[in-house]
Design an enzyme around this catalytic site. Structure first.
Site, mmCIF file in Angstrom:
data_model
loop_
_atom_site.group_PDB
_atom_site.id
_atom_site.type_symbol
_atom_site.label_atom_id
_atom_site.label_comp_id
_atom_site.label_asym_id
_atom_site.label_seq_id
_atom_site.Cartn_x
_atom_site.Cartn_y
_atom_site.Cartn_z
ATOM 1 C CG ASP A 117 -1.812 -1.164 1.240
ATOM 2 O OD1 ASP A 117 -2.229 -1.574 0.144
ATOM 3 O OD2 ASP A 117 -2.072 -1.690 2.325
ATOM 4 C CG ASP A 143 10.584 22.308 -34.430
ATOM 5 O OD1 ASP A 143 11.638 22.894 -34.700
ATOM 6 O OD2 ASP A 143 9.983 21.566 -35.214
ATOM 7 C CB THR A 188 8.148 22.869 -39.287
ATOM 8 O OG1 THR A 188 8.877 24.010 -39.702
ATOM 9 C CG2 THR A 188 7.406 22.263 -40.448
HETATM 10 P P1 ADP Z 1 12.216 24.007 -38.952
HETATM 11 O O1 ADP Z 1 13.094 24.517 -37.868
HETATM 12 O O2 ADP Z 1 11.133 24.989 -39.255
HETATM 13 O O3 ADP Z 1 11.694 22.637 -38.673
HETATM 14 P P2 ADP Z 1 14.284 22.956 -40.700
HETATM 15 O O4 ADP Z 1 15.427 23.087 -39.749
HETATM 16 O O5 ADP Z 1 13.797 21.600 -40.999
HETATM 17 O O6 ADP Z 1 13.075 23.927 -40.303
HETATM 18 O O7 ADP Z 1 14.715 23.625 -42.065
HETATM 19 C C1 ADP Z 1 15.148 24.980 -42.104
HETATM 20 C C2 ADP Z 1 15.011 25.560 -43.484
HETATM 21 O O8 ADP Z 1 15.834 24.842 -44.372
HETATM 22 C C3 ADP Z 1 13.624 25.446 -44.050
HETATM 23 O O9 ADP Z 1 12.833 26.537 -43.692
HETATM 24 C C4 ADP Z 1 13.913 25.447 -45.555
HETATM 25 O O10 ADP Z 1 14.079 26.748 -46.013
HETATM 26 C C5 ADP Z 1 15.220 24.713 -45.646
HETATM 27 N N1 ADP Z 1 15.059 23.300 -45.968
HETATM 28 C C6 ADP Z 1 15.406 22.251 -45.184
HETATM 29 N N2 ADP Z 1 15.148 21.083 -45.801
HETATM 30 C C7 ADP Z 1 14.577 21.406 -46.984
HETATM 31 C C8 ADP Z 1 14.050 20.638 -48.077
HETATM 32 N N3 ADP Z 1 14.045 19.301 -48.054
HETATM 33 N N4 ADP Z 1 13.550 21.310 -49.122
HETATM 34 C C9 ADP Z 1 13.532 22.649 -49.140
HETATM 35 N N5 ADP Z 1 14.004 23.408 -48.153
HETATM 36 C C10 ADP Z 1 14.532 22.814 -47.098
HETATM 37 MG MG MG Z 2 11.638 20.581 -38.121
#
Ligand code: ADP
Ligand code: MG
Length: 734
Positions: free
Chosen positions: A15, A430, A432
């Site tokens: 318990d 973050d 995205t």
């Molecule tokens: P966040 O911090 O918004 O998640 P990321 O670190 O993943 O963004 O990416 C930062 C930036 O790099 C994006 O905003 C984009 O401009 C560019 N980027 C990264 N990967 C890609 C991709 N596969 N195609 C186009 N742009 C990319």
């Molecule tokens: Mg990201």
């Protein structure tokens, strides 16, 4: 048999945390035993056993039973908490074979016996009758009353004395049982037999109440998984249906879930479209629409039309079962407060015993006090020394808080994480997929003279064809939607936080942030420079496309903030917590989105810089990081506490300290509120436990209160603390 074997048992009757310590200590001393883990909330004992002389599962069972607990084989499928009444045969005497999935789930795991049917209740009833009998008889024969109460005390002491001896043999000589027996016997010797009998009775009542309260706390966790249906309608290969126990489902079976039924498994919808109440996992009772291809979780209620679901996970592997296990384990994982309390109570008991001896001996021998008065007070001090209420104060609150959170789709992995969330001064998000939906849409496409916008999109999609970045997916999706022919590409290389390069028709083609292109010594060309600034200022992300080192075009994408992002940030501010957006996106886009949400922003960060920024923030306070838990695992780990948000996926659970099972930013302030409510409850409990002890310590030494108030104080504090903790079960996310 030479192997080291792993054993798991289900142990009932524990318990409070001191029971956990007793069992752990008793079992650890046995030959061949290691890795002992006792989980109070799951009522589970696990250990590994080496194949040496004297080591056997049966010996472990006997040892634990000797301490007064009930031991049963543990069946992992029972851990799911499914109240199965299926009358399977139950094989006895094979304690080691817990992996044998053929034996039945016992319903006793899920439904505690009624409190009045427990063995503790039987002791209380017996003692009550004895004491009452002695009371009545002592009126009839006043001169025999001492002997009557003495008899009642001695009979009453038998079960507790046996346990005290078993505990002493198993390495815990200073158990509460010992303290109580010594005090009761001492009281009898100095002539206070009636009080002695009362002390034992109150102790037994306390044990019973603790058991009832602990059962309630466990029920809170169990109710999480009570939603698992017991049977499922499985579709045979010929299309006909059969009803089978939910345990019998296997991956890739197909099941029919009719309207109004709960899902028996995690799975993917094969046919049908319906609204699902996924509240068991997400805490959100508003039904969500799900159709073919969508993932669904066990325990959800199918609200309106029949679904055919392909099984992906069943039973103990389902998300719901994982959550329940996580909450159970979380309740066992101790934060700093609890570790402090444990250290504190480890000194408390011996210190109080020394004090008891001083109280008994010093005043009569040095100051001419009356021996019987001071021995009596000393015995009462012994009872005040029981640390049970203090020891249970933290885990009881944690368990209630964690299970209340789980019901709102807020999961926290343990005391340490809870403490960090409750004291966080900064929450880093973050961008995205966390603050934004993570589903960017192409809004604008610009091309160089001589190329069409379709050419730009097709080329960009070709480069991104195999990349998993949200921007990449959006580009590919848009090209498909327009029915463009995507040329084949090869040698694609992703540069995290920057972009992707691939070979198309022998030429190097890149897609990525304009900043990265410029860093690499390319120019994005005067034709795009002005457009870029404008697009970024309106919160769009610009992907620059180049071919053979020459600008080819620009694609702008916009990822809408989540509907509740601004509200979530505002609520955090009301709680005195500041919110910062961390993004790899460029400063203009970041600032445009952040200002819409009313928060600070750090943009243009490479993944490595994100970690540095978190470390810098940690120097000024406790930092929580919120991300999707998949791409952001390093950032989540760098913060004091990492919170994964989204998707109701079990993956998020593994990578973070806490998880929000629904995609909503407001889950973050809710987590902070829950953590603070829990921490407040912990403080109240510690205050109740220590406060009552101190008060009774003083009144006892002063001679104002005696033996039975001392034991009542311990029982009362334990019950108060548990009841206070249970209040937290009512906590709901606003
Ligand atoms: P966040 O911090 O918004 O998640 P990321 O670190 O993943 O963004 O990416 C930062 C930036 O790099 C994006 O905003 C984009 O401009 C560019 N980027 C990264 N990967 C890609 C991709 N596969 N195609 C186009 N742009 C990319
Ligand atoms: Mg990201």
């Amino acid at each position: 048999m030479n192997a080291i074997t792993k054993h798991v048992w289900h142990v009932t009757g524990m318990d409070c945390a001191s029971c956990v310590a007793k069992v752990t200590k008793a079992v650890e001393r046995m030959p061949g035993v290691s890795d002992v883990e006792v989980n109070l909330m799951a009522e589970r004992l696990s250990l590994t056993l080496a194949a040496i002389d004297g080591a056997s599962p049966d010996a472990v069972v006997r040892q634990v039973e000797g301490l007064g607990y009930t031991v049963r084989k543990f069946d992992p499928s029972m851990a799911v908490g499914r109240p199965s009444q299926a009358p399977h045969a139950h094989a006895e005497g094979e304690a080691g074979h817990h992996h044998d999935s053929t034996h039945a789930s016992e319903s006793t795991l899920d439904i505690d016996p009624h409190w009045y049917e427990s063995s503790k209740a039987r002791i209380v009833f017996l003692l009550g009758a004895l004491v009452a009998g002695a009371y009545v008889a002592s009126h009839a024969v006043p001169e025999g009353s001492y002997w009557l109460y003495l008899a009642a005390t001695l009979v009453a002491l038998v079960p507790f004395g046996r346990r005290a001896i078993a505990l002493a043999r198993a390495g815990s000589p200073f158990s509460i049982e010992t303290l109580m027996c010594v005090a009761a016997l001492g009281a009898v010797i100095i002539g206070a037999a009636a009080e002695s009998a009362l002390v034992v009775l109150l102790f037994a009542i306390g044990e019973l109440l603790e058991g009832v309260a602990a059962g309630r706390a466990r029920a809170g966790i169990r109710s999480l998984v009570a939603m698992m249906p017991r049977t499922a309608m499985r579709r045979r290969t010929d299309g006909s249906l059969e009803e089978v126990p939910a345990d019998a489902l296997r991956r890739n079976d197909t099941v029919l879930v009719r309207p109004g039924e709960r899902l028996p498994c995690d799975g993917k919808i094969v046919e049908g479209q319906s609204a699902l109440d996924e509240s068991p996992v997400t805490g959100e009772s508003q039904p969500v629409s799900r159709g073919p291809g969508d993932s669904v979780v066990a325990g959800s209620v199918n609200a309106n039309s029949a679904l055919v679901v392909r099984v992906t996970e069943t039973g103990a592997d389902s998300t719901l079962a994982r959550i329940a296990r996580m909450v159970q384990d979380a309740a066992a994982s101790r934060g700093a407060t609890q570790r402090f309390i444990e250290r504190f109570s480890a000194i408390w008991t011996p210190a109080a015993m020394v004090l008891a001896i001083l109280v008994m001996t010093v005043p009569p021998s040095l100051f001419g006090g009356d021996w019987s008065v001071w021995v009596y007070r000393g015995l009462a001090v012994l009872l005040v020394a029981c640390p049970c209420a203090l020891v249970i104060s933290v885990p009881a609150a944690m368990a209630s808080g964690l299970s209340a959170g789980a019901r709102s789709g807020l999961l926290v992995k343990g005391g340490a994480a809870l403490e960090a969330i409750g004291t966080a001064t900064v929450v880093a998000f973050d961008k995205t997929g966390t603050l934004t939906r993570g589903k960017p849409k192409v809004t604008d496409v610009l091309s160089v003279a001589g190329a069409s916008r379709e050419d730009v999109l097709a080329l960009a999609a070709a480069v991104e064809a195999n990349s998993s970045h949200p921007l990449a997916k959006a580009l590919v999706e848009e090209a498909r939607r327009l029915g463009l022919a995507i040329p084949p590409s090869s040698d694609a290389v992703a540069i995290p936080g920057k972009g992707v390069v691939a070979k198309i028709e022998g030429q190097a083609v890149g897609v990525g942030s304009p900043t990265w292109a410029e860093e690499d010594g390319r120019t994005i060309g005067p034709e795009f420079a002005a457009a870029r600034g404008e697009l970024e200022n309106s919160g769009k992300t610009v992907a620059f496309v180049y071919r053979a080192d020459l600008p080819f075009g620009v694609v702008a994408l916009r990822d809408e903030p989540r509907e509740d992002a601004a509200e979530g940030v505002a609520r955090l501010r009301d709680l005195g917590v500041s919110a910062v957006m961390l993004t790899g996106d460029n400063p203009r886009t970041g600032a445009a989105i952040a200002s819409g949400l009313g928060m600070k922003v750090l943009a243009g960060l490479s993944p490595a810089r994100k970690l540095e920024e978190i470390q810098a923030m940690r120097r000024n306070g406790v930092v929580a990081m919120v991300g999707d838990g998949i791409n952001d695992a390093p950032a989540l780990a760098a913060a004091n506490v990492g919170i994964a948000m989204g998707g109701g996926t079990a993956v998020a659970l593994e990578s973070a300290d806490a998880a929000i099972m629904r995609d909503r930013v407001t889950g973050v302030p809710e987590l902070v509120e829950l953590s603070r409510a829990t921490l407040t409850n912990v403080k109240q409990n510690v205050a109740i436990a220590i406060g009552l002890k101190l008060v009774f310590l003083v009144t006892t030494v002063a001679g104002i209160t005696g033996l039975w108030p001392a034991i009542l104080a311990d029982t009362g504090a334990t019950v108060l603390v548990t009841l206070n903790a249970l209040r937290l079960l009512q906590w709901k996310a606003q």
